[in-house]
Design an enzyme around this catalytic site. Structure first.
Site, PDB file in Angstrom:
ATOM      1  N   LEU A  46       1.542   1.468  -6.528  1.00  0.00           N
ATOM      2  CA  LEU A  46       1.288   0.265  -7.338  1.00  0.00           C
ATOM      3  C   LEU A  46      -0.198  -0.053  -7.491  1.00  0.00           C
ATOM      4  O   LEU A  46      -0.562  -1.140  -7.920  1.00  0.00           O
ATOM      5  CB  LEU A  46       2.036  -0.952  -6.767  1.00  0.00           C
ATOM      6  CG  LEU A  46       3.564  -0.853  -6.732  1.00  0.00           C
ATOM      7  CD1 LEU A  46       4.171  -2.207  -6.398  1.00  0.00           C
ATOM      8  CD2 LEU A  46       4.148  -0.350  -8.049  1.00  0.00           C
ATOM      9  N   GLY A  47      -1.045   0.902  -7.135  1.00  0.00           N
ATOM     10  CA  GLY A  47      -2.476   0.749  -7.420  1.00  0.00           C
ATOM     11  C   GLY A  47      -3.216  -0.193  -6.483  1.00  0.00           C
ATOM     12  O   GLY A  47      -4.225  -0.790  -6.875  1.00  0.00           O
ATOM     13  N   SER A  48      -2.760  -0.321  -5.238  1.00  0.00           N
ATOM     14  CA  SER A  48      -3.408  -1.287  -4.340  1.00  0.00           C
ATOM     15  C   SER A  48      -4.883  -0.927  -4.110  1.00  0.00           C
ATOM     16  O   SER A  48      -5.741  -1.817  -4.043  1.00  0.00           O
ATOM     17  CB  SER A  48      -2.672  -1.390  -3.011  1.00  0.00           C
ATOM     18  OG  SER A  48      -2.815  -0.201  -2.277  1.00  0.00           O
TER      19      SER A  48
ATOM     20  N   ALA B 136      -7.048   0.705  -6.129  1.00  0.00           N
ATOM     21  CA  ALA B 136      -7.871   0.410  -7.311  1.00  0.00           C
ATOM     22  C   ALA B 136      -8.006  -1.097  -7.503  1.00  0.00           C
ATOM     23  O   ALA B 136      -9.074  -1.592  -7.885  1.00  0.00           O
ATOM     24  CB  ALA B 136      -7.271   1.058  -8.555  1.00  0.00           C
TER      25      ALA B 136
ATOM     26  N   ASP C 209      -5.292   4.445 -13.023  1.00  0.00           N
ATOM     27  CA  ASP C 209      -5.113   3.243 -12.188  1.00  0.00           C
ATOM     28  C   ASP C 209      -6.280   2.269 -12.386  1.00  0.00           C
ATOM     29  O   ASP C 209      -6.072   1.092 -12.697  1.00  0.00           O
ATOM     30  CB  ASP C 209      -5.059   3.611 -10.694  1.00  0.00           C
ATOM     31  CG  ASP C 209      -3.707   4.169 -10.273  1.00  0.00           C
ATOM     32  OD1 ASP C 209      -2.973   4.647 -11.152  1.00  0.00           O
ATOM     33  OD2 ASP C 209      -3.402   4.134  -9.064  1.00  0.00           O
TER      34      ASP C 209
ATOM     35  N   VAL D  41       0.839  -1.210   0.000  1.00  0.00           N
ATOM     36  CA  VAL D  41       0.000   0.000   0.000  1.00  0.00           C
ATOM     37  C   VAL D  41       0.871   1.257   0.000  1.00  0.00           C
ATOM     38  O   VAL D  41       2.049   1.199   0.333  1.00  0.00           O
ATOM     39  CB  VAL D  41      -0.974   0.039   1.220  1.00  0.00           C
ATOM     40  CG1 VAL D  41      -1.961  -1.113   1.155  1.00  0.00           C
ATOM     41  CG2 VAL D  41      -0.208   0.024   2.529  1.00  0.00           C
TER      42      VAL D  41
HETATM   43  O1  PMV Z   1      -1.483   6.136  -7.628  1.00  0.00           O
HETATM   44  P1  PMV Z   1      -0.119   6.553  -8.053  1.00  0.00           P
HETATM   45  O2  PMV Z   1       0.800   6.917  -6.945  1.00  0.00           O
HETATM   46  O3  PMV Z   1       0.458   5.604  -9.061  1.00  0.00           O
HETATM   47  O4  PMV Z   1      -0.264   7.939  -8.825  1.00  0.00           O
HETATM   48  C1  PMV Z   1      -1.004   8.030  -9.968  1.00  0.00           C
HETATM   49  C2  PMV Z   1      -0.337   8.888 -10.933  1.00  0.00           C
HETATM   50  C3  PMV Z   1      -0.623  10.384 -10.893  1.00  0.00           C
HETATM   51  O5  PMV Z   1      -0.491  10.792 -12.243  1.00  0.00           O
HETATM   52  C4  PMV Z   1       0.428  11.093 -10.049  1.00  0.00           C
HETATM   53  C5  PMV Z   1      -1.997  10.748 -10.369  1.00  0.00           C
HETATM   54  C6  PMV Z   1      -3.141  10.346 -11.276  1.00  0.00           C
HETATM   55  O6  PMV Z   1      -4.297  10.433 -10.795  1.00  0.00           O
HETATM   56  O7  PMV Z   1      -2.943  10.001 -12.441  1.00  0.00           O
END
Ligand code: PMV
Length: 312
Positions: free
Chosen positions: A104-106, A108, A150, A100
């Site tokens: 890495l999208g945990s 979603a 994500d 988390v």
């Molecule tokens: O959830 P993360 O940490 O992989 O971030 C997503 C990527 C961002 O572009 C920073 C935010 C988004 O909503 O796309």
């Protein structure tokens, strides 16, 4: 008993700029998954759902939590979308090996697995698009203004070219992709990093807009390189993308250190992945350098490393 799983994800090109309507590319991490099992929960009078989140050692009934709880919200949205009414109580057992607060999208992946597990339980045919849309609503709880990349890459589980509210297109890879990821040891919260960047952007719009545009151009080049299988170019573009992210102020020393270690060990290219300010970096490698790069990352202080082969 029914079960569904969903993968983690990494952003290969274009994080942050994607929030400002530039394209981005994300890949599923199919080896890392969240699993949700649905089973009957006998012995209750009023039918409800019992959420058993094993990894965080929390369990509670749906009626005990409002829609600020992401797991409860995902379950309620799924039941509403299917228009089903519970006849007896069910238990949702959630188990995940996706770290988390690491990009890495945990979150979603958990939403997608909850929605699909309930859909299987009720024999409801939910399309990937619908699953992604429901998971997006939960993402909005986590970080206010998510781009939606994500939930989309996780629901479709394919390398993806993505433009917020406009396009998501699966990418057919010209060559297999081997990636090594390393956690820099600092945890990070996407909303905090995205909001801080927005403040800096509003205070000084022009240079930020110019950088977002440069990242968008790079993503288009990356998309073509992925399709043609030009792994050398993919690596070079990852290096350039990391430079832009440094300029945006979202990298930190521990991430830069791992990126440099990966490159010195022979990676084709490396960058932070996701929101930055902590979490994982990602390096493109050849099949034969995978282990050497992973070891170099651990020697440079990576908390843990993952290797993955990306398939389309
Ligand atoms: O959830 P993360 O940490 O992989 O971030 C997503 C990527 C961002 O572009 C920073 C935010 C988004 O909503 O796309």
């Amino acid at each position: 008993m029914t079960q569904a799983t969903a993968p983690g994800k990494a952003i290969l090109f274009g994080e942050h700029a994607v929030v400002y309507d530039q394209p981005a590319v994300a890949i599923p991490l199919s080896e890392l998954r969240t699993a949700v099992t649905v089973q009957d929960k006998p012995g209750t009078e009023t039918p409800s759902i019992y959420i058993n989140a094993k990894d965080i050692h929390e369990s509670y009934w749906l009626y005990e939590r409002d829609n600020k709880d992401p797991l409860a919200y995902a379950a309620r949205l799924a039941l509403d979308a299917m228009d089903v009414h519970l006849e007896h109580s069910l238990e949702l057992i959630i188990e995940s090996d996706i770290p988390v607060a690491s990009g890495l999208g945990s979150g979603a992946a958990t939403s997608v697995a909850i929605i699909r597990a309930l859909a299987y339980r009720f024999n409801a045919a939910l399309e990937n698009e619908q699953v992604s849309e429901i998971a997006f609503k939960v993402e909005q709880l986590h970080h206010g203004t998510p781009s939606g990349i994500d939930n989309t890459v996780i629901a479709f589980e394919t390398p993806l070219y993505y433009v917020r509210k406009q396009v998501h297109r699966p990418i057919s890879l010209g060559n297999p992709l081997y990636m090594v990821l390393g956690h820099c040891g600092v945890s990070s919260h996407t909303a905090t990093v995205v909001n801080a960047l927005r403040e800096r952007m509003l205070a000084n719009p022009e240079p930020h807009r110019a950088l977002f545009k440069q990242i968008g151009t790079l993503v288009e080049q990356g998309f073509l390189a992925l399709k043609s299988g030009d792994v050398e170019l993919i690596g070079t573009l990852m290096d350039t993308n990391h430079g832009y992210l440094q300029e945006l102020g979202v990298s930190i020393d521990p991430l830069d250190k791992l990126v440099a270690a990966a490159r010195s060990a022979g990676a084709l290219g490396a960058k932070l992945s996701g929101a930055g300010a902590g979490g994982f970096m990602i390096a493109a490698v050849s099949e034969t350098t995978t282990e050497v790069v992973a070891e170099a990352l651990r020697d440079a202080g990576a908390l843990h490393t993952l290797t993955t082969q990306v398939r389309s």
